[in-house]
Design a protein around this motif. Structure first.
Motif, PDB file in Angstrom:
ATOM      1  N   LEU A 118       0.866  -1.177   0.000  1.00  0.00           N
ATOM      2  CA  LEU A 118       0.000   0.000   0.000  1.00  0.00           C
ATOM      3  C   LEU A 118       0.902   1.226   0.000  1.00  0.00           C
ATOM      4  CD1 LEU A 118      -3.074   0.609   0.139  1.00  0.00           C
ATOM      5  CD2 LEU A 118      -2.764   0.983   2.579  1.00  0.00           C
ATOM      6  N   ILE A 119       0.984   1.900  -1.165  1.00  0.00           N
ATOM      7  CA  ILE A 119       1.959   2.986  -1.304  1.00  0.00           C
ATOM      8  C   ILE A 119       1.359   4.352  -0.996  1.00  0.00           C
ATOM      9  CG2 ILE A 119       3.332   1.699  -2.961  1.00  0.00           C
ATOM     10  CD1 ILE A 119       2.098   3.393  -5.186  1.00  0.00           C
ATOM     11  N   SER A 120       0.036   4.444  -0.931  1.00  0.00           N
ATOM     12  CA  SER A 120      -0.603   5.716  -0.608  1.00  0.00           C
ATOM     13  C   SER A 120      -2.025   5.459  -0.132  1.00  0.00           C
ATOM     14  CB  SER A 120      -0.624   6.631  -1.836  1.00  0.00           C
ATOM     15  OG  SER A 120      -1.163   7.909  -1.513  1.00  0.00           O
TER      16      SER A 120
ATOM     17  N   SER B  78      -4.304  19.480  -4.844  1.00  0.00           N
ATOM     18  CA  SER B  78      -3.567  20.214  -5.880  1.00  0.00           C
ATOM     19  C   SER B  78      -4.373  20.319  -7.169  1.00  0.00           C
ATOM     20  CB  SER B  78      -2.240  19.504  -6.176  1.00  0.00           C
ATOM     21  OG  SER B  78      -2.468  18.176  -6.620  1.00  0.00           O
ATOM     22  N   GLN B  79      -5.663  19.949  -7.104  1.00  0.00           N
ATOM     23  CA  GLN B  79      -6.586  20.076  -8.237  1.00  0.00           C
ATOM     24  C   GLN B  79      -6.316  19.071  -9.349  1.00  0.00           C
ATOM     25  OE1 GLN B  79      -9.194  22.243  -7.847  1.00  0.00           O
ATOM     26  NE2 GLN B  79      -8.262  22.494  -5.840  1.00  0.00           N
ATOM     27  N   VAL B  80      -5.542  18.032  -9.110  1.00  0.00           N
ATOM     28  CA  VAL B  80      -5.367  16.982 -10.104  1.00  0.00           C
ATOM     29  C   VAL B  80      -6.540  16.014  -9.986  1.00  0.00           C
ATOM     30  CG1 VAL B  80      -2.874  17.144 -10.047  1.00  0.00           C
ATOM     31  CG2 VAL B  80      -4.023  15.499  -8.553  1.00  0.00           C
ATOM     32  N   THR B  81      -6.755  15.212 -11.026  1.00  0.00           N
ATOM     33  CA  THR B  81      -7.795  14.203 -10.959  1.00  0.00           C
ATOM     34  C   THR B  81      -7.261  12.989 -10.210  1.00  0.00           C
ATOM     35  OG1 THR B  81      -7.133  13.092 -13.009  1.00  0.00           O
ATOM     36  CG2 THR B  81      -8.667  14.959 -13.198  1.00  0.00           C
ATOM     37  N   LEU B  82      -8.160  12.112  -9.804  1.00  0.00           N
ATOM     38  CA  LEU B  82      -7.740  10.896  -9.120  1.00  0.00           C
ATOM     39  C   LEU B  82      -6.887  10.038 -10.035  1.00  0.00           C
ATOM     40  CD1 LEU B  82      -7.834   9.147  -6.610  1.00  0.00           C
ATOM     41  CD2 LEU B  82     -10.037   8.220  -7.375  1.00  0.00           C
ATOM     42  N   GLU B  83      -7.204  10.034 -11.322  1.00  0.00           N
ATOM     43  CA  GLU B  83      -6.401   9.275 -12.277  1.00  0.00           C
ATOM     44  C   GLU B  83      -4.973   9.809 -12.330  1.00  0.00           C
ATOM     45  OE1 GLU B  83      -6.782   9.758 -16.713  1.00  0.00           O
ATOM     46  OE2 GLU B  83      -7.529   7.698 -16.529  1.00  0.00           O
ATOM     47  N   GLN B  84      -4.835  11.124 -12.376  1.00  0.00           N
ATOM     48  CA  GLN B  84      -3.507  11.732 -12.408  1.00  0.00           C
ATOM     49  C   GLN B  84      -2.733  11.448 -11.126  1.00  0.00           C
ATOM     50  OE1 GLN B  84      -4.929  15.712 -13.151  1.00  0.00           O
ATOM     51  NE2 GLN B  84      -4.341  15.662 -15.318  1.00  0.00           N
ATOM     52  N   PHE B  85      -3.435  11.534  -9.997  1.00  0.00           N
ATOM     53  CA  PHE B  85      -2.781  11.240  -8.726  1.00  0.00           C
ATOM     54  C   PHE B  85      -2.325   9.787  -8.676  1.00  0.00           C
ATOM     55  CE2 PHE B  85      -2.967   9.657  -4.354  1.00  0.00           C
ATOM     56  CZ  PHE B  85      -2.092  10.523  -3.728  1.00  0.00           C
ATOM     57  N   TYR B  86      -3.195   8.886  -9.115  1.00  0.00           N
ATOM     58  CA  TYR B  86      -2.868   7.462  -9.127  1.00  0.00           C
ATOM     59  C   TYR B  86      -1.633   7.192  -9.986  1.00  0.00           C
ATOM     60  CZ  TYR B  86      -3.209   2.641 -10.803  1.00  0.00           C
ATOM     61  OH  TYR B  86      -2.928   1.346 -11.184  1.00  0.00           O
ATOM     62  N   LEU B  87      -1.612   7.731 -11.199  1.00  0.00           N
ATOM     63  CA  LEU B  87      -0.479   7.496 -12.100  1.00  0.00           C
ATOM     64  C   LEU B  87       0.811   8.083 -11.536  1.00  0.00           C
ATOM     65  CD1 LEU B  87      -2.196   8.172 -15.548  1.00  0.00           C
ATOM     66  CD2 LEU B  87      -1.489   5.961 -14.614  1.00  0.00           C
TER      67      LEU B  87
ATOM     68  N   ASN C 175       6.114   7.308  -9.193  1.00  0.00           N
ATOM     69  CA  ASN C 175       7.051   7.571  -8.100  1.00  0.00           C
ATOM     70  C   ASN C 175       7.580   6.270  -7.514  1.00  0.00           C
ATOM     71  OD1 ASN C 175       6.745  10.315  -8.375  1.00  0.00           O
ATOM     72  ND2 ASN C 175       5.232  10.515  -6.731  1.00  0.00           N
ATOM     73  N   ARG C 176       6.695   5.307  -7.388  1.00  0.00           N
ATOM     74  CA  ARG C 176       7.106   4.014  -6.833  1.00  0.00           C
ATOM     75  C   ARG C 176       8.100   3.317  -7.748  1.00  0.00           C
ATOM     76  NH1 ARG C 176       7.253   1.763  -1.814  1.00  0.00           N
ATOM     77  NH2 ARG C 176       7.455  -0.501  -2.022  1.00  0.00           N
ATOM     78  N   LYS C 177       7.848   3.382  -9.071  1.00  0.00           N
ATOM     79  CA  LYS C 177       8.768   2.770 -10.034  1.00  0.00           C
ATOM     80  C   LYS C 177      10.142   3.425  -9.966  1.00  0.00           C
ATOM     81  CE  LYS C 177       5.315   1.275 -13.439  1.00  0.00           C
ATOM     82  NZ  LYS C 177       4.799   1.464 -14.825  1.00  0.00           N
TER      83      LYS C 177
ATOM     84  N   LYS D 172      11.496   5.012  -7.398  1.00  0.00           N
ATOM     85  CA  LYS D 172      12.163   4.651  -6.158  1.00  0.00           C
ATOM     86  C   LYS D 172      12.734   3.235  -6.227  1.00  0.00           C
ATOM     87  CE  LYS D 172       9.442   7.652  -3.094  1.00  0.00           C
ATOM     88  NZ  LYS D 172       8.448   7.686  -1.969  1.00  0.00           N
ATOM     89  N   THR D 173      11.977   2.327  -6.826  1.00  0.00           N
ATOM     90  CA  THR D 173      12.430   0.949  -6.961  1.00  0.00           C
ATOM     91  C   THR D 173      13.656   0.878  -7.865  1.00  0.00           C
ATOM     92  OG1 THR D 173      10.178   0.116  -6.661  1.00  0.00           O
ATOM     93  CG2 THR D 173      11.785  -1.377  -7.666  1.00  0.00           C
ATOM     94  N   ALA D 174      13.626   1.617  -8.972  1.00  0.00           N
ATOM     95  CA  ALA D 174      14.748   1.636  -9.911  1.00  0.00           C
ATOM     96  C   ALA D 174      15.990   2.223  -9.239  1.00  0.00           C
ATOM     97  CB  ALA D 174      14.379   2.426 -11.144  1.00  0.00           C
ATOM     98  N   HIS D 175      15.783   3.289  -8.457  1.00  0.00           N
ATOM     99  CA  HIS D 175      16.924   3.919  -7.768  1.00  0.00           C
ATOM    100  C   HIS D 175      17.537   2.980  -6.741  1.00  0.00           C
ATOM    101  CE1 HIS D 175      19.404   7.008  -5.940  1.00  0.00           C
ATOM    102  NE2 HIS D 175      18.870   6.693  -4.747  1.00  0.00           N
ATOM    103  N   ALA D 176      16.662   2.300  -5.996  1.00  0.00           N
ATOM    104  CA  ALA D 176      17.162   1.358  -4.990  1.00  0.00           C
ATOM    105  C   ALA D 176      17.965   0.244  -5.621  1.00  0.00           C
ATOM    106  CB  ALA D 176      15.987   0.788  -4.190  1.00  0.00           C
ATOM    107  N   ALA D 177      17.507  -0.221  -6.808  1.00  0.00           N
ATOM    108  CA  ALA D 177      18.221  -1.295  -7.505  1.00  0.00           C
ATOM    109  C   ALA D 177      19.558  -0.834  -8.029  1.00  0.00           C
ATOM    110  CB  ALA D 177      17.341  -1.835  -8.646  1.00  0.00           C
ATOM    111  N   SER D 178      19.639   0.446  -8.442  1.00  0.00           N
ATOM    112  CA  SER D 178      20.876   0.962  -9.039  1.00  0.00           C
ATOM    113  C   SER D 178      21.988   1.177  -8.015  1.00  0.00           C
ATOM    114  CB  SER D 178      20.591   2.267  -9.770  1.00  0.00           C
ATOM    115  OG  SER D 178      20.233   3.307  -8.851  1.00  0.00           O
ATOM    116  N   VAL D 179      21.620   1.364  -6.760  1.00  0.00           N
ATOM    117  CA  VAL D 179      22.647   1.638  -5.753  1.00  0.00           C
ATOM    118  C   VAL D 179      23.079   0.377  -5.000  1.00  0.00           C
ATOM    119  CG1 VAL D 179      21.837   3.998  -5.429  1.00  0.00           C
ATOM    120  CG2 VAL D 179      20.894   2.177  -3.992  1.00  0.00           C
ATOM    121  N   ARG D 180      22.515  -0.763  -5.358  1.00  0.00           N
ATOM    122  CA  ARG D 180      22.931  -2.008  -4.700  1.00  0.00           C
ATOM    123  C   ARG D 180      24.282  -2.467  -5.193  1.00  0.00           C
ATOM    124  NH1 ARG D 180      17.161  -5.279  -5.048  1.00  0.00           N
ATOM    125  NH2 ARG D 180      16.089  -4.051  -3.463  1.00  0.00           N
TER     126      ARG D 180
END
Length: 249
Positions: free
Chosen positions: A211-213, A223-232, A237-239, A241-249
């Motif tokens: 559960l990321i949010s 911030s006046q964005v739609t739920l779809e925009q917020f979801y995407l 953001n999660r992708k 963060k995951t990519a960054h974590a993998a790159s620093v291992r």
């Protein structure tokens, strides 16, 4: 406000690596809680654990103050649910299905069966056998069964699958009516973000089993964005963060 659902650290891991990991959230009485996430995110697994259809590896689900595993009957006494596929006996009519289900709820008046059939738009088809039903009609029948006991908490997994535009609108109006007039609480998973934005007051976003949010829709969308925009944005953001974590291992 009274908490009806308290999920604490629910975890279920499958051999293929998928599942749900350490999910926690609460749902208050009167909430319409929308659960979103891409395919394979763990939405159905989470709802199955919350309704006792599969056992968690660890964590707990507390419904109406009762821990699901140790006090299952008390926890589920006021719960209606529709999880995954809307299965039905092809040789029975819609009316026969609800008569069969009604045997589990002897305290409900006989008129309740026709009441829920009308509510989901199947009143005129009550004598037709399910083998002639479309996918959307089967979905309506499953929703009628979930509502038959007049539950105070309804848990629905992709309830609008197979419904046409008219059916989706009718579903929305029914949910809002039950929440407004009967005080029914809902936990709903769906891919129809635009539709859920119209009815949910709280949301949770699942991604790769986590559960990321979560939070109130009004606060998350300040911030006046739609739920779809917020979801995407949350998924992206999660992708990252995951990519960054993998790159620093």
């Amino acid at each position: 406000m009274e908490t009806l659902v308290k999920v604490q650290g629910l975890t279920k891991q499958y051999r293929n690596g998928r599942g749900v990991r350490d999910v926690s959230f609460e749902v208050a009485r009167g909430d319409i809680f929308g659960l979103f996430g891409p395919n394979g995110a763990g939405k159905t697994t989470l709802l199955k654990m919350m309704t006792g259809l599969c056992r968690a590896d660890r964590g707990s689900a507390i419904l109406f103050g009762y821990e699901l595993t140790s006090e299952f009957e008390k926890a589920m006494a006021q719960v209606g649910c529709m999880i995954q596929t809307a299965d039905a006996y092809p040789y029975l009519s819609a009316l026969d299905h609800l008569k069969l289900a009604a045997r589990l709820y002897p305290e409900q008046p006989k008129a309740r069966i026709q009441e829920v059939l009308d509510a989901v738009g199947l009143g005129a088809y009550r004598h037709e056998k399910v083998k002639g039903f479309s996918t959307g009609m089967k979905q309506r029948l499953a929703l009628a069964e979930a509502l038959l006991s007049a539950p105070q908490l309804v848990i629905l997994d992709e309830p609008t699958n197979g419904l046409d535009i008219e059916g989706v609108v009718e579903f929305r109006e029914l949910i809002l009516q039950l929440a407004r007039e009967k005080g029914v609480t809902f936990v709903i998973s769906s891919h129809l973000i635009d539709e859920m934005e119209r009815i949910c007051n709280r949301i949770g976003i699942l991604n790769n089993g986590r559960l990321i949010s979560q939070g109130n829709v009004d606060e998350l969308l300040n911030s006046q964005v739609t739920l779809e925009q917020f979801y995407l944005s949350q998924i992206q953001n999660r992708k990252e963060k995951t990519a960054h974590a993998a790159s620093v291992r």
